[in-house]
Design a protein around this motif. Sequence first.
Motif, PDB file in Angstrom:
ATOM      1  N   LEU A   1      -7.463  11.233 -29.124  1.00 12.98           N
ATOM      2  CA  LEU A   1      -8.189   9.972 -28.981  1.00 12.98           C
ATOM      3  C   LEU A   1      -7.753   8.972 -30.044  1.00 12.98           C
ATOM      4  N   LEU A   2      -7.530   9.467 -31.258  1.00 13.48           N
ATOM      5  CA  LEU A   2      -7.167   8.577 -32.351  1.00 13.48           C
ATOM      6  C   LEU A   2      -5.744   8.034 -32.238  1.00 13.48           C
ATOM      7  N   THR A   3      -4.901   8.704 -31.472  1.00 11.73           N
ATOM      8  CA  THR A   3      -3.541   8.203 -31.289  1.00 11.73           C
ATOM      9  C   THR A   3      -3.477   7.063 -30.275  1.00 11.73           C
ATOM     10  N   LYS A   4      -4.559   6.855 -29.551  1.00 14.53           N
ATOM     11  CA  LYS A   4      -4.609   5.751 -28.596  1.00 14.53           C
ATOM     12  C   LYS A   4      -4.862   4.440 -29.339  1.00 14.53           C
ATOM     13  N   PRO A   5      -4.452   3.312 -28.739  1.00 15.47           N
ATOM     14  CA  PRO A   5      -4.669   2.009 -29.396  1.00 15.47           C
ATOM     15  C   PRO A   5      -6.126   1.560 -29.271  1.00 15.47           C
TER      16      PRO A   5
ATOM     17  N   ILE B   1     -14.736   3.322 -31.050  1.00 16.79           N
ATOM     18  CA  ILE B   1     -14.927   4.720 -30.659  1.00 16.79           C
ATOM     19  C   ILE B   1     -16.289   5.212 -31.120  1.00 16.79           C
ATOM     20  N   VAL B   2     -16.614   4.955 -32.378  1.00 17.88           N
ATOM     21  CA  VAL B   2     -17.891   5.417 -32.933  1.00 17.88           C
ATOM     22  C   VAL B   2     -19.067   4.744 -32.242  1.00 17.88           C
ATOM     23  N   VAL B   3     -18.978   3.437 -32.037  1.00 21.94           N
ATOM     24  CA  VAL B   3     -20.074   2.712 -31.385  1.00 21.94           C
ATOM     25  C   VAL B   3     -20.303   3.236 -29.975  1.00 21.94           C
ATOM     26  N   THR B   4     -19.218   3.525 -29.256  1.00 26.14           N
ATOM     27  CA  THR B   4     -19.358   4.049 -27.898  1.00 26.14           C
ATOM     28  C   THR B   4     -20.025   5.416 -27.907  1.00 26.14           C
ATOM     29  N   LYS B   5     -19.572   6.283 -28.786  1.00 26.29           N
ATOM     30  CA  LYS B   5     -20.161   7.618 -28.857  1.00 26.29           C
ATOM     31  C   LYS B   5     -21.622   7.550 -29.296  1.00 26.29           C
ATOM     32  N   PHE B   6     -21.907   6.658 -30.235  1.00 25.25           N
ATOM     33  CA  PHE B   6     -23.291   6.472 -30.676  1.00 25.25           C
ATOM     34  C   PHE B   6     -24.163   5.971 -29.527  1.00 25.25           C
ATOM     35  N   ALA B   7     -23.663   5.017 -28.749  1.00 27.66           N
ATOM     36  CA  ALA B   7     -24.438   4.461 -27.637  1.00 27.66           C
ATOM     37  C   ALA B   7     -24.760   5.522 -26.596  1.00 27.66           C
ATOM     38  N   VAL B   8     -23.791   6.381 -26.296  1.00 30.75           N
ATOM     39  CA  VAL B   8     -24.027   7.446 -25.318  1.00 30.75           C
ATOM     40  C   VAL B   8     -25.063   8.433 -25.850  1.00 30.75           C
ATOM     41  N   ALA B   9     -24.909   8.833 -27.110  1.00 30.01           N
ATOM     42  CA  ALA B   9     -25.867   9.772 -27.712  1.00 30.01           C
ATOM     43  C   ALA B   9     -27.265   9.173 -27.745  1.00 30.01           C
ATOM     44  N   ALA B  10     -27.370   7.897 -28.125  1.00 27.39           N
ATOM     45  CA  ALA B  10     -28.674   7.238 -28.196  1.00 27.39           C
ATOM     46  C   ALA B  10     -29.312   7.135 -26.815  1.00 27.39           C
ATOM     47  N   ALA B  11     -28.497   6.876 -25.797  1.00 31.11           N
ATOM     48  CA  ALA B  11     -29.021   6.798 -24.432  1.00 31.11           C
ATOM     49  C   ALA B  11     -29.565   8.148 -23.980  1.00 31.11           C
ATOM     50  N   VAL B  12     -28.845   9.210 -24.300  1.00 32.16           N
ATOM     51  CA  VAL B  12     -29.289  10.557 -23.936  1.00 32.16           C
ATOM     52  C   VAL B  12     -30.618  10.888 -24.609  1.00 32.16           C
ATOM     53  N   VAL B  13     -30.720  10.574 -25.898  1.00 35.17           N
ATOM     54  CA  VAL B  13     -31.950  10.878 -26.633  1.00 35.17           C
ATOM     55  C   VAL B  13     -33.114  10.028 -26.127  1.00 35.17           C
ATOM     56  N   THR B  14     -32.850   8.790 -25.765  1.00 30.17           N
ATOM     57  CA  THR B  14     -33.905   7.937 -25.233  1.00 30.17           C
ATOM     58  C   THR B  14     -34.436   8.483 -23.912  1.00 30.17           C
ATOM     59  N   VAL B  15     -33.522   8.868 -23.031  1.00 26.55           N
ATOM     60  CA  VAL B  15     -33.934   9.393 -21.725  1.00 26.55           C
ATOM     61  C   VAL B  15     -34.663  10.719 -21.860  1.00 26.55           C
ATOM     62  N   LEU B  16     -34.158  11.600 -22.725  1.00 20.21           N
ATOM     63  CA  LEU B  16     -34.741  12.943 -22.849  1.00 20.21           C
ATOM     64  C   LEU B  16     -35.810  13.043 -23.933  1.00 20.21           C
ATOM     65  N   GLY B  17     -35.978  11.975 -24.716  1.00 18.01           N
ATOM     66  CA  GLY B  17     -36.989  11.993 -25.760  1.00 18.01           C
ATOM     67  C   GLY B  17     -38.126  11.021 -25.506  1.00 18.01           C
ATOM     68  N   ALA B  18     -37.793   9.742 -25.351  1.00 16.46           N
ATOM     69  CA  ALA B  18     -38.826   8.722 -25.190  1.00 16.46           C
ATOM     70  C   ALA B  18     -39.529   8.816 -23.843  1.00 16.46           C
TER      71      ALA B  18
END
Length: 242
Positions: free
Chosen positions: A84-88, A94-111
């Motif tokens: 992934l890091l070798t891609k432009p 990358i971090v913001v995207t992964k954070f957004a996905v994780a936060a969405a999962v926790v919101t759906v399964l937590g909140a």
Amino acid sequence: MNGTVARLTARGLLGRRRALLLLLLPAVLLSLSAMARGLAGADQQLAVTLLGGFALGTLVPLLGLIAGTGAIGPEIDDGSIVYLLTKPLNRHAIVVTKFAVAAAVVTVLGALPTFAAGLVLTGTSANLAVGYAVGTAVAGVAYCALFLLLAVVTRNAVVIGLLYALVWETLIGQFVPGAQALSIQQWSLAVTERIVGAPAEQLGATSAVGLATAVVLLVVVTAGATWYAGRQLRTIRLTSEV
């Protein structure tokens, strides 16, 4: 945000084994709520104990730990992050995207399960369902950012995260006055307290931190942890031994 990174992250987070762990916790919350309603009826005090002690105090930190570390930790551990890091791609994107996905999962399964549990326990009385749902949502977002950062900076992220969630947040952060100001749980509880309104003090749903301070700290931790994770990701060496 990057669509490809988001799809890969969601696929990894919702893989069979991790998905079972993510679904187990909200299932326990809903089961306990149904049992409590059947045995005790509509009881606001019981609702605060269950929603505050289990949903906000245990469910969301553990979901944030699983999702936050799982969004990037396995790729770093097995070295596949190299591809992934070798891609432009910008490291922060990358971090913001992964954070957004994780936060969405926790919101759906937590909140959402917290909101449902609140309705089961009390209906709409005292705004408890809405208050704790919003509180768990903002807490989940902050936890995801913090635990994703841990996954980037150390391979012991799960162990450190468990110690933080179960020792600091659940024990020290609830009972030691000075430590309460450094607790994500207390910050999110301040949001819950404001939504619940006047009944919050009577029911014990009060935070040791003021709302304005809590909001600022939640934003600072979330934004700061995400930014620093992106910065640290730039320092990872592009070798098979990441």
